[in-house]
Write a protein that holds these residues in place. Structure first.
Motif, short mmCIF file in Angstrom:
data_model
loop_
_atom_site.label_atom_id
_atom_site.label_comp_id
_atom_site.label_asym_id
_atom_site.label_seq_id
_atom_site.Cartn_x
_atom_site.Cartn_y
_atom_site.Cartn_z
N ASP A 49 9.33 -35.49 -34.28
CA ASP A 49 8.30 -35.37 -33.23
C ASP A 49 7.23 -36.44 -33.34
OD1 ASP A 49 9.51 -33.15 -32.00
OD2 ASP A 49 8.62 -31.81 -33.49
N SER A 50 7.64 -37.65 -33.68
CA SER A 50 6.70 -38.76 -33.72
C SER A 50 6.17 -38.98 -32.30
CB SER A 50 7.41 -40.02 -34.21
OG SER A 50 6.54 -41.13 -34.17
N PRO A 51 4.87 -39.14 -32.16
CA PRO A 51 4.32 -39.29 -30.80
C PRO A 51 4.96 -40.45 -30.05
CG PRO A 51 2.55 -39.10 -32.42
CD PRO A 51 3.84 -39.23 -33.19
N PHE A 52 5.23 -40.20 -28.78
CA PHE A 52 5.81 -41.21 -27.90
C PHE A 52 4.74 -41.60 -26.90
CE2 PHE A 52 8.08 -42.70 -24.17
CZ PHE A 52 9.00 -43.57 -24.72
N ASN A 53 4.39 -42.88 -26.88
CA ASN A 53 3.37 -43.36 -25.97
C ASN A 53 4.00 -43.66 -24.62
OD1 ASN A 53 1.40 -44.81 -24.62
ND2 ASN A 53 0.72 -45.92 -26.43
N GLU A 54 3.61 -42.91 -23.60
CA GLU A 54 4.19 -43.07 -22.26
C GLU A 54 3.96 -44.47 -21.71
OE1 GLU A 54 6.14 -40.84 -20.68
OE2 GLU A 54 5.95 -39.45 -22.36
N GLU A 55 2.93 -45.17 -22.18
CA GLU A 55 2.68 -46.54 -21.72
C GLU A 55 3.80 -47.48 -22.12
OE1 GLU A 55 -1.16 -47.63 -23.17
OE2 GLU A 55 -2.20 -46.16 -21.91
N TRP A 56 4.53 -47.14 -23.17
CA TRP A 56 5.66 -47.98 -23.59
C TRP A 56 6.70 -48.08 -22.49
CZ3 TRP A 56 6.47 -45.05 -28.83
CH2 TRP A 56 5.45 -45.40 -29.72
N LEU A 57 6.80 -47.03 -21.68
CA LEU A 57 7.82 -47.00 -20.63
C LEU A 57 7.61 -48.11 -19.60
CD1 LEU A 57 8.07 -43.16 -20.04
CD2 LEU A 57 9.80 -44.64 -21.06
N GLU A 58 6.37 -48.54 -19.41
CA GLU A 58 6.09 -49.58 -18.42
C GLU A 58 6.87 -50.85 -18.71
OE1 GLU A 58 1.86 -50.08 -18.24
OE2 GLU A 58 1.56 -47.94 -17.85
N GLY A 59 7.00 -51.21 -19.97
CA GLY A 59 7.71 -52.43 -20.33
C GLY A 59 9.21 -52.25 -20.42
N ALA A 60 9.68 -51.00 -20.33
CA ALA A 60 11.11 -50.75 -20.53
C ALA A 60 11.80 -50.24 -19.28
CB ALA A 60 11.29 -49.72 -21.65
N GLU A 61 11.13 -50.28 -18.14
CA GLU A 61 11.76 -49.82 -16.90
C GLU A 61 13.06 -50.56 -16.68
OE1 GLU A 61 11.09 -47.29 -14.82
OE2 GLU A 61 9.57 -46.75 -16.28
N PRO A 62 14.07 -49.87 -16.20
CA PRO A 62 15.36 -50.53 -15.98
C PRO A 62 15.22 -51.70 -15.02
CG PRO A 62 15.45 -48.18 -15.42
CD PRO A 62 14.05 -48.50 -15.78
N THR A 63 15.82 -52.79 -15.38
CA THR A 63 15.83 -53.94 -14.50
C THR A 63 16.99 -53.81 -13.54
OG1 THR A 63 17.16 -55.17 -16.09
CG2 THR A 63 14.78 -55.48 -16.19
N GLU A 64 16.88 -54.45 -12.45
CA GLU A 64 17.95 -54.40 -11.46
C GLU A 64 19.04 -55.38 -11.83
OE1 GLU A 64 18.58 -52.34 -8.92
OE2 GLU A 64 16.88 -51.22 -9.69
N LEU A 65 19.98 -54.93 -12.61
CA LEU A 65 21.13 -55.74 -12.96
C LEU A 65 22.23 -55.48 -11.95
CD1 LEU A 65 21.18 -55.15 -16.81
CD2 LEU A 65 20.32 -57.16 -15.60
N PRO A 66 23.03 -56.47 -11.68
CA PRO A 66 24.11 -56.21 -10.73
C PRO A 66 25.07 -55.15 -11.25
CG PRO A 66 24.29 -58.41 -11.70
CD PRO A 66 23.04 -57.79 -12.22
N LYS A 67 25.38 -54.21 -10.40
CA LYS A 67 26.31 -53.14 -10.75
C LYS A 67 27.46 -53.17 -9.77
CE LYS A 67 22.86 -49.97 -12.54
NZ LYS A 67 22.26 -48.66 -12.39
N PRO A 68 28.62 -52.76 -10.22
CA PRO A 68 29.73 -52.69 -9.26
C PRO A 68 29.39 -51.68 -8.17
CG PRO A 68 30.44 -52.05 -11.47
CD PRO A 68 28.99 -52.36 -11.54
N CYS A 69 29.60 -52.03 -6.95
CA CYS A 69 29.29 -51.10 -5.87
C CYS A 69 30.55 -50.41 -5.36
CB CYS A 69 28.55 -51.79 -4.74
SG CYS A 69 29.34 -53.28 -4.15
N GLN A 70 31.69 -50.87 -5.81
CA GLN A 70 32.95 -50.26 -5.41
C GLN A 70 33.54 -49.50 -6.60
OE1 GLN A 70 34.32 -50.39 -2.34
NE2 GLN A 70 32.47 -51.44 -1.68
#
Length: 134
Positions: A92-113
């Motif tokens: 239960d080590s504290p998780f800083n929600e501000e860390w999420l700002e730098g780790a948001e998923p980037t829009e990588l190309p994904k197969p659409c089919q």
């Protein structure tokens, strides 16, 4: 389920159905209520996994820029981050929600089919059906 099952990975509709990759049923008007429920639960489980990876990348942001380390070191680096992350989560080590700002998923190309039907394993349908019935 009456039949021993192996572990499976969860995939989305773009993955080929294999006996080791569970993917949702193709969405159409012919799905049964049980198949719709299976798809819903599979998507919920998949979102838990995505959230876990997001927290891992947020806590250990070196994983966001692994392109500046050697390929030989990369598996060890990822494994070390996973182990340390699991230790932090277990204690239960504290998780800083501000860390999420730098780790948001980037829009990588994904197969659409979806994967071609030729890549699908016919035996995998039985595995998915057993999981759906369960």
């Amino acid at each position: 389920m009456g039949k021993a099952q192996k572990y499976v990975l969860l995939g989305d509709a773009t993955y080929p159905l294999q006996d080791w990759i569970l993917k949702p049923y193709q969405e159409d008007e012919n799905l049964t209520q049980r198949q719709l429920q299976f798809n819903y639960r599979l998507k919920r489980a998949h979102s838990v996994i995505e959230n876990a990876f997001l927290r891992l990348k947020a806590r250990w942001q070196i994983l966001l820029k692994c392109d500046d380390c050697s390929l030989e070191l990369l598996p060890t680096l990822v494994l070390a981050c996973c182990i340390l992350h699991n230790v932090c989560e277990a204690h239960d080590s504290p998780f800083n929600e501000e860390w999420l700002e730098g780790a948001e998923p980037t829009e990588l190309p994904k197969p659409c089919q979806p994967a071609p039907a030729a890549m699908e394993d016919n035996r995998a349908e039985q595995v998915r059906e057993l999981m759906c019935q369960y």
